[in-house]
Motif scaffolding. Structure first.
Motif, PDB file in Angstrom:
ATOM      1  N   ALA A   1      18.806 -43.792-101.390  1.00  0.00           N
ATOM      2  CA  ALA A   1      18.610 -42.463-101.986  1.00  0.00           C
ATOM      3  C   ALA A   1      19.918 -41.680-101.953  1.00  0.00           C
ATOM      4  CB  ALA A   1      17.511 -41.709-101.236  1.00  0.00           C
ATOM      5  N   GLN A   2      20.683 -41.816-100.848  1.00  0.00           N
ATOM      6  CA  GLN A   2      21.983 -41.128-100.755  1.00  0.00           C
ATOM      7  C   GLN A   2      22.957 -41.675-101.794  1.00  0.00           C
ATOM      8  OE1 GLN A   2      23.041 -41.869 -96.689  1.00  0.00           O
ATOM      9  NE2 GLN A   2      21.461 -40.484 -95.894  1.00  0.00           N
ATOM     10  N   ALA A   3      22.961 -43.001-101.942  1.00  0.00           N
ATOM     11  CA  ALA A   3      23.861 -43.625-102.934  1.00  0.00           C
ATOM     12  C   ALA A   3      23.464 -43.203-104.344  1.00  0.00           C
ATOM     13  CB  ALA A   3      23.826 -45.145-102.792  1.00  0.00           C
ATOM     14  N   ALA A   4      22.162 -43.092-104.590  1.00  0.00           N
ATOM     15  CA  ALA A   4      21.673 -42.697-105.919  1.00  0.00           C
ATOM     16  C   ALA A   4      22.162 -41.296-106.284  1.00  0.00           C
ATOM     17  CB  ALA A   4      20.150 -42.770-105.948  1.00  0.00           C
ATOM     18  N   GLU A   5      22.198 -40.412-105.292  1.00  0.00           N
ATOM     19  CA  GLU A   5      22.662 -39.036-105.533  1.00  0.00           C
ATOM     20  C   GLU A   5      24.110 -38.982-105.989  1.00  0.00           C
ATOM     21  OE1 GLU A   5      22.181 -36.074-102.355  1.00  0.00           O
ATOM     22  OE2 GLU A   5      20.120 -36.820-102.211  1.00  0.00           O
ATOM     23  N   ARG A   6      24.922 -39.932-105.480  1.00  0.00           N
ATOM     24  CA  ARG A   6      26.354 -39.964-105.839  1.00  0.00           C
ATOM     25  C   ARG A   6      26.591 -40.668-107.172  1.00  0.00           C
ATOM     26  NH1 ARG A   6      26.604 -42.221-100.478  1.00  0.00           N
ATOM     27  NH2 ARG A   6      27.032 -44.265-101.370  1.00  0.00           N
ATOM     28  N   THR A   7      25.545 -41.194-107.781  1.00  0.00           N
ATOM     29  CA  THR A   7      25.681 -42.049-108.964  1.00  0.00           C
ATOM     30  C   THR A   7      25.170 -41.320-110.209  1.00  0.00           C
ATOM     31  OG1 THR A   7      25.286 -43.951-107.528  1.00  0.00           O
ATOM     32  CG2 THR A   7      25.034 -44.342-109.888  1.00  0.00           C
ATOM     33  N   PRO A   8      26.003 -41.230-111.277  1.00  0.00           N
ATOM     34  CA  PRO A   8      25.550 -40.538-112.482  1.00  0.00           C
ATOM     35  C   PRO A   8      24.198 -41.032-113.010  1.00  0.00           C
ATOM     36  CG  PRO A   8      27.890 -40.881-112.604  1.00  0.00           C
ATOM     37  CD  PRO A   8      27.422 -41.597-111.364  1.00  0.00           C
ATOM     38  N   LEU A   9      23.918 -42.324-112.933  1.00  0.00           N
ATOM     39  CA  LEU A   9      22.620 -42.808-113.427  1.00  0.00           C
ATOM     40  C   LEU A   9      21.472 -42.505-112.462  1.00  0.00           C
ATOM     41  CD1 LEU A   9      23.476 -46.218-115.188  1.00  0.00           C
ATOM     42  CD2 LEU A   9      22.746 -44.081-116.246  1.00  0.00           C
ATOM     43  N   ARG A  10      21.825 -41.890-111.307  1.00  0.00           N
ATOM     44  CA  ARG A  10      20.835 -41.411-110.320  1.00  0.00           C
ATOM     45  C   ARG A  10      19.926 -42.496-109.755  1.00  0.00           C
ATOM     46  NH1 ARG A  10      24.006 -38.050-110.140  1.00  0.00           N
ATOM     47  NH2 ARG A  10      23.786 -35.812-110.502  1.00  0.00           N
ATOM     48  N   ARG A  11      20.476 -43.699-109.653  1.00  0.00           N
ATOM     49  CA  ARG A  11      19.748 -44.786-108.985  1.00  0.00           C
ATOM     50  C   ARG A  11      20.767 -45.829-108.558  1.00  0.00           C
ATOM     51  NH1 ARG A  11      19.312 -49.306-112.115  1.00  0.00           N
ATOM     52  NH2 ARG A  11      19.699 -49.073-114.326  1.00  0.00           N
ATOM     53  N   VAL A  12      20.362 -46.708-107.630  1.00  0.00           N
ATOM     54  CA  VAL A  12      21.243 -47.820-107.263  1.00  0.00           C
ATOM     55  C   VAL A  12      20.980 -48.980-108.226  1.00  0.00           C
ATOM     56  CG1 VAL A  12      21.373 -47.090-104.852  1.00  0.00           C
ATOM     57  CG2 VAL A  12      19.646 -48.785-105.534  1.00  0.00           C
ATOM     58  N   GLY A  13      21.849 -49.979-108.173  1.00  0.00           N
ATOM     59  CA  GLY A  13      21.721 -51.105-109.102  1.00  0.00           C
ATOM     60  C   GLY A  13      20.874 -52.236-108.547  1.00  0.00           C
ATOM     61  N   ARG A  14      20.443 -53.111-109.443  1.00  0.00           N
ATOM     62  CA  ARG A  14      19.685 -54.310-109.066  1.00  0.00           C
ATOM     63  C   ARG A  14      20.574 -55.536-109.244  1.00  0.00           C
ATOM     64  NH1 ARG A  14      16.445 -55.336-112.849  1.00  0.00           N
ATOM     65  NH2 ARG A  14      16.895 -53.613-114.259  1.00  0.00           N
ATOM     66  N   PRO A  15      20.385 -56.579-108.433  1.00  0.00           N
ATOM     67  CA  PRO A  15      21.205 -57.798-108.568  1.00  0.00           C
ATOM     68  C   PRO A  15      21.199 -58.342-109.998  1.00  0.00           C
ATOM     69  CG  PRO A  15      19.857 -57.927-106.594  1.00  0.00           C
ATOM     70  CD  PRO A  15      19.438 -56.661-107.285  1.00  0.00           C
ATOM     71  N   GLU A  16      20.059 -58.228-110.679  1.00  0.00           N
ATOM     72  CA  GLU A  16      19.942 -58.768-112.052  1.00  0.00           C
ATOM     73  C   GLU A  16      20.877 -58.038-113.021  1.00  0.00           C
ATOM     74  OE1 GLU A  16      17.386 -57.881-110.108  1.00  0.00           O
ATOM     75  OE2 GLU A  16      16.616 -59.893-109.640  1.00  0.00           O
ATOM     76  N   GLU A  17      21.178 -56.761-112.712  1.00  0.00           N
ATOM     77  CA  GLU A  17      22.049 -55.984-113.599  1.00  0.00           C
ATOM     78  C   GLU A  17      23.510 -56.419-113.463  1.00  0.00           C
ATOM     79  OE1 GLU A  17      20.029 -51.737-114.316  1.00  0.00           O
ATOM     80  OE2 GLU A  17      20.429 -52.148-112.208  1.00  0.00           O
ATOM     81  N   VAL A  18      23.868 -56.945-112.304  1.00  0.00           N
ATOM     82  CA  VAL A  18      25.216 -57.502-112.121  1.00  0.00           C
ATOM     83  C   VAL A  18      25.251 -58.913-112.713  1.00  0.00           C
ATOM     84  CG1 VAL A  18      27.038 -58.055-110.465  1.00  0.00           C
ATOM     85  CG2 VAL A  18      25.490 -56.139-110.011  1.00  0.00           C
TER      86      VAL A  18
END
Ligand code: NAD
Length: 246
Positions: A202-219
Motif C-alpha cells: 500500500a505504501q509503494a502504491a502511494e508512491r506510484t502514479p498508477l496507484r498500485r504495485v505491479g504483478r510478475p505477469e506485467e514484467v
C-alpha cells in the motif's frame, strides 16, 4: 494474442522457480518456446517445468562458473536467455558486511556475465539470440540497498556493452527495470522492515502514479516482447516497468 512467436526456440530463464522468472517461463512456453527453468531450488523449478509443455528444470547456482558451464553444455542451442535470478541483502552502508556486498553482486551481476558467456556460444554460431537482463528501479539509488543498487546499475552497463559486442552476430541484449512487483522478494523486504506485505504494498502504491504495485505477469509481458522478433531492432536498452514511479 501473440500466437506462437517462440515456436522452435529454446529459452533459458534463470531464477525461474518463482516470481517474475516463473511468470516469464509460463508466458514463453505458452507462446511456443521450449523453456529451461534454471534455479538454485531444483525441486521448485521442477514444479514450474512440470506445468509447461516440453519444460525442463535444472538445478544450478548461477554464481558458480562450473555449474553454469555444465548446464549450458547440457542444454545445447539457446535462442533466448532471461537473466532473472536475483537476491537482496539490505543494510545501511555502515552496517553492511562485505559478504552481503559480495553475495548480491555475485547473484545479480556476475551471474549474468557467466550465463551470457556460456549461452553466447550457440547464439553466435546460429547468428541469433535474444538476451534480457533484470535490472531494477533501485539502480537509480535506494536507501539500504548500496549492494543491490550497484549491481542493478551494473546490469545496465553490462547490457549496453553486450549489445555492442554481440550485435554483429544478430544477438540483441536489453534490460528491464521493474519498480515494486508483488513477489516473495518484496514480501521478505516487508518482513525485514517490520511490515506486512499488504501494508508495504500500500505504501509503494502511494508512491506510484498508477496507484498500485505491479504483478510478475506485467514484467513477463515486457520481457517476452524484448525476447521476440517484434523487438528485432531494439538493443542495448533498459526499459522501466514501474507504473510511472521515479
Ligand atoms: P524472487 O525472490 O521471487 O525469485 C528469485 C529466484 O531466483 C528464486 O527462485 C531463487 O531461488 C532464484 N535464485 C536466487 N539465487 C540464485 C542462484 N544463485 N542461482 C540460481 N537461482 C537463484 O524474485 P523476483 O521478485 O521474482 O525477482 C526476479 C528478478 O527481478 C530479480 O533479479 C530481482 O532483483 C528483479 N527485480 C524484482 C523486483 C520486485 O519488486 N520483485 C523489482 C525490481 C527487480
Amino acid at each position: 494474442m501473440n500466437g506462437m512467436r517462440f515456436a522452435g526456440r529454446t529459452a533459458v530463464v534463470t531464477g525461474g522457480a518463482q516470481g517474475i522468472g516463473a511468470a516469464t517461463a509460463r508466458l514463453l512456453a505458452e507462446q511456443g518456446a521450449r523453456v529451461v527453468v534454471l534455479d538454485l531450488d531444483a525441486a521448485k523449478a521442477q514444479k514450474v517445468a512440470d506445468e509447461l509443455p516440453g519444460g525442463l528444470a535444472l538445478g544450478c547456482d548461477v554464481t558458480d562458473k562450473d555449474q553454469v558451464d555444465t548446464v549450458f553444455a547440457e542444454i545445447g542451442a539457446v535462442h533466448v536467455l532471461v537473466n532473472n535470478a536475483g537476491i537482496t541483502r539490505d543494510n545501511l552502508l555502515f552496517k553492511m558486511p562485505v559478504d552481503e556486498w559480495n553475495a548480491v553482486l555475485g547473484t545479480n551481476l556476475t551471474s549474468m556475465f557467466l550465463c551470457t558467456q556460456a549461452a553466447q556460444k550457440s547464439m553466435v554460431q546460429q547468428r541469433y539470440g535474444r538476451i534480457v537482463n533484470l535490472s531494477s528501479r533501485s539502480a537509480l539509488g535506494a536507501r539500504g540497498q548500496v549492494n543491490y543498487a550497484a549491481a542493478k546499475a551494473g546490469v545496465q552497463g553490462l547490457t549496453a556493452t553486450l549489445a555492442i559486442e554481440l550485435g554483429p552476430f544478430n544477438i540483441t541484449v536489453n534490460a528491464v527495470a521493474p519498480g515494486y512487483i508483488a513477489t516473495a522478494m518484496t514480501a521478505a523486504t516487508a518482513e525485514r522492515v517490520g511490515s506486512t506485505p499488504e501494508e508495504h504494498q500500500a505504501q509503494a502504491a502511494e508512491r506510484t502514479p498508477l496507484r498500485r504495485v505491479g504483478r510478475p505477469e506485467e514484467v513477463a509481458a515486457v520481457i517476452a516482447f524484448l525476447a521476440s522478433d517484434e523487438a528485432s531492432y531494439v538493443s542495448g536498452q533498459t526499459l522501466y516497468v514501474n507504473g510511472g514511479a521515479r
